[in-house]
Design a protein around this motif. Structure first.
Motif, PDB file in Angstrom:
ATOM      1  N   PHE A  77       0.828  -1.202   0.000  1.00 50.45           N
ATOM      2  CA  PHE A  77       0.000   0.000   0.000  1.00 50.45           C
ATOM      3  C   PHE A  77       0.864   1.253   0.000  1.00 50.45           C
ATOM      4  CE2 PHE A  77      -2.374   3.335   2.233  1.00 50.45           C
ATOM      5  CZ  PHE A  77      -3.452   3.455   1.369  1.00 50.45           C
ATOM      6  N   ALA A  78       1.885   1.290   0.843  1.00 52.53           N
ATOM      7  CA  ALA A  78       2.745   2.476   0.937  1.00 52.53           C
ATOM      8  C   ALA A  78       3.519   2.704  -0.367  1.00 52.53           C
ATOM      9  CB  ALA A  78       3.714   2.326   2.105  1.00 52.53           C
ATOM     10  N   ILE A  79       4.138   1.657  -0.885  1.00 51.18           N
ATOM     11  CA  ILE A  79       4.934   1.804  -2.104  1.00 51.18           C
ATOM     12  C   ILE A  79       4.034   2.136  -3.292  1.00 51.18           C
ATOM     13  CG2 ILE A  79       6.440   0.576  -3.723  1.00 51.18           C
ATOM     14  CD1 ILE A  79       7.475  -1.013  -1.265  1.00 51.18           C
ATOM     15  N   GLY A  80       2.909   1.445  -3.428  1.00 50.32           N
ATOM     16  CA  GLY A  80       1.989   1.719  -4.531  1.00 50.32           C
ATOM     17  C   GLY A  80       1.413   3.117  -4.468  1.00 50.32           C
ATOM     18  N   GLY A  86       3.316  10.016  -7.149  1.00 51.41           N
ATOM     19  CA  GLY A  86       4.417  10.696  -7.826  1.00 51.41           C
ATOM     20  C   GLY A  86       4.295  10.662  -9.342  1.00 51.41           C
ATOM     21  N   ILE A  87       4.061   9.505  -9.896  1.00 51.14           N
ATOM     22  CA  ILE A  87       3.977   9.380 -11.351  1.00 51.14           C
ATOM     23  C   ILE A  87       2.702  10.026 -11.879  1.00 51.14           C
ATOM     24  CG2 ILE A  87       3.857   7.716 -13.253  1.00 51.14           C
ATOM     25  CD1 ILE A  87       5.703   5.902 -11.575  1.00 51.14           C
ATOM     26  N   GLY A  88       1.600   9.897 -11.159  1.00 49.74           N
ATOM     27  CA  GLY A  88       0.357  10.546 -11.575  1.00 49.74           C
ATOM     28  C   GLY A  88       0.487  12.057 -11.604  1.00 49.74           C
ATOM     29  N   LEU A 138      -1.565  -3.583  -7.797  1.00 52.95           N
ATOM     30  CA  LEU A 138      -2.983  -3.349  -7.517  1.00 52.95           C
ATOM     31  C   LEU A 138      -3.233  -1.913  -7.053  1.00 52.95           C
ATOM     32  CD1 LEU A 138      -3.748  -6.642  -5.597  1.00 52.95           C
ATOM     33  CD2 LEU A 138      -4.498  -6.070  -7.898  1.00 52.95           C
ATOM     34  N   VAL A 139      -2.371  -1.421  -6.174  1.00 54.91           N
ATOM     35  CA  VAL A 139      -2.562  -0.100  -5.581  1.00 54.91           C
ATOM     36  C   VAL A 139      -2.157   1.007  -6.556  1.00 54.91           C
ATOM     37  CG1 VAL A 139      -1.808   1.418  -3.699  1.00 54.91           C
ATOM     38  CG2 VAL A 139      -2.246  -0.992  -3.253  1.00 54.91           C
ATOM     39  N   PHE A 140      -1.066   0.790  -7.277  1.00 57.86           N
ATOM     40  CA  PHE A 140      -0.499   1.840  -8.128  1.00 57.86           C
ATOM     41  C   PHE A 140      -1.519   2.426  -9.093  1.00 57.86           C
ATOM     42  CE2 PHE A 140       1.236   2.959 -12.275  1.00 57.86           C
ATOM     43  CZ  PHE A 140       2.009   4.045 -11.935  1.00 57.86           C
ATOM     44  N   PHE A 141      -2.203   1.575  -9.846  1.00 62.18           N
ATOM     45  CA  PHE A 141      -3.077   2.076 -10.895  1.00 62.18           C
ATOM     46  C   PHE A 141      -4.287   2.809 -10.340  1.00 62.18           C
ATOM     47  CE2 PHE A 141      -0.700  -1.144 -13.274  1.00 62.18           C
ATOM     48  CZ  PHE A 141      -0.267  -0.342 -14.325  1.00 62.18           C
TER      49      PHE A 141
END
Length: 165
Positions: A77-80, A86-88, A138-141
């Motif tokens: 969760f934290a990394i995603g 950041g990327i968004g 899962l979290v990133f997107f």
């Protein structure tokens, strides 16, 4: 006045109905496995499952596994979230880069996450990091698309007011 499901007077009725549904499903599960209509190999025996859970919790052997799962979940969760944020934000503020990477991001998002599991197991091993990597996908997107769309749709009036302040 008509009482609704959210009315506190109906709380006991809602709770009783939920418990009836839960125990009804458990009874149906037991009945179908006891009569042999459902295979206990595939569906398990509800009493056997309850016994196993009691043993795991009474001996404390399950807590190490719960700790590991919680750690993997929190790390993913934290990394995603950090990567998605950041990327968004970066792509929302850079329209050229967003246009270049758009088809690639959408292609990666359209892939079923389950296909990454064996790849991550090869790359990161069978330890904690392969599960964390899968959780990050899962979290990133979810975070990325919300940040990206949210930043792009901020009203110019709100931005002007913020700059004035």
């Amino acid at each position: 006045m008509r009482a609704t499901a959210l009315d506190p007077r109906n709380h006991a009725l809602v709770l009783a109905t939920r418990l009836t549904l839960l125990f009804g499903c458990l009874f149906l599960w037991w009945l179908l496995t006891a009569t042999g209509l459902l295979s206990t190999f595939f569906f398990g025996d509800p009493l056997g499952v309850a016994r196993r859970l009691w043993i795991w919790f009474s001996t404390g052997s399950v807590f190490l596994h719960l700790y590991t799962t919680l750690l993997e979940t929190l790390l993913a969760f934290a990394i995603g979230t950090i990567l998605g944020l950041g990327i968004g934000l970066w792509l929302a503020l850079n329209p050229f880069l967003a246009a270049v990477t758009d088809p690639f991001i959408k292609a990666f998002n359209s892939m079923p996450r389950l296909i990454f599991a064996p790849i991550f197991a090869l790359w990161f091993g069978l330890g904690i990091w392969s599960k964390v990597a899968l959780g990050v996908t899962l979290v990133f997107f979810v975070v990325f698309f919300n940040v990206y769309q949210g930043v792009r749709e901020v009203s110019p009036v709100v931005l002007s007011n913020t700059r004035m302040l």
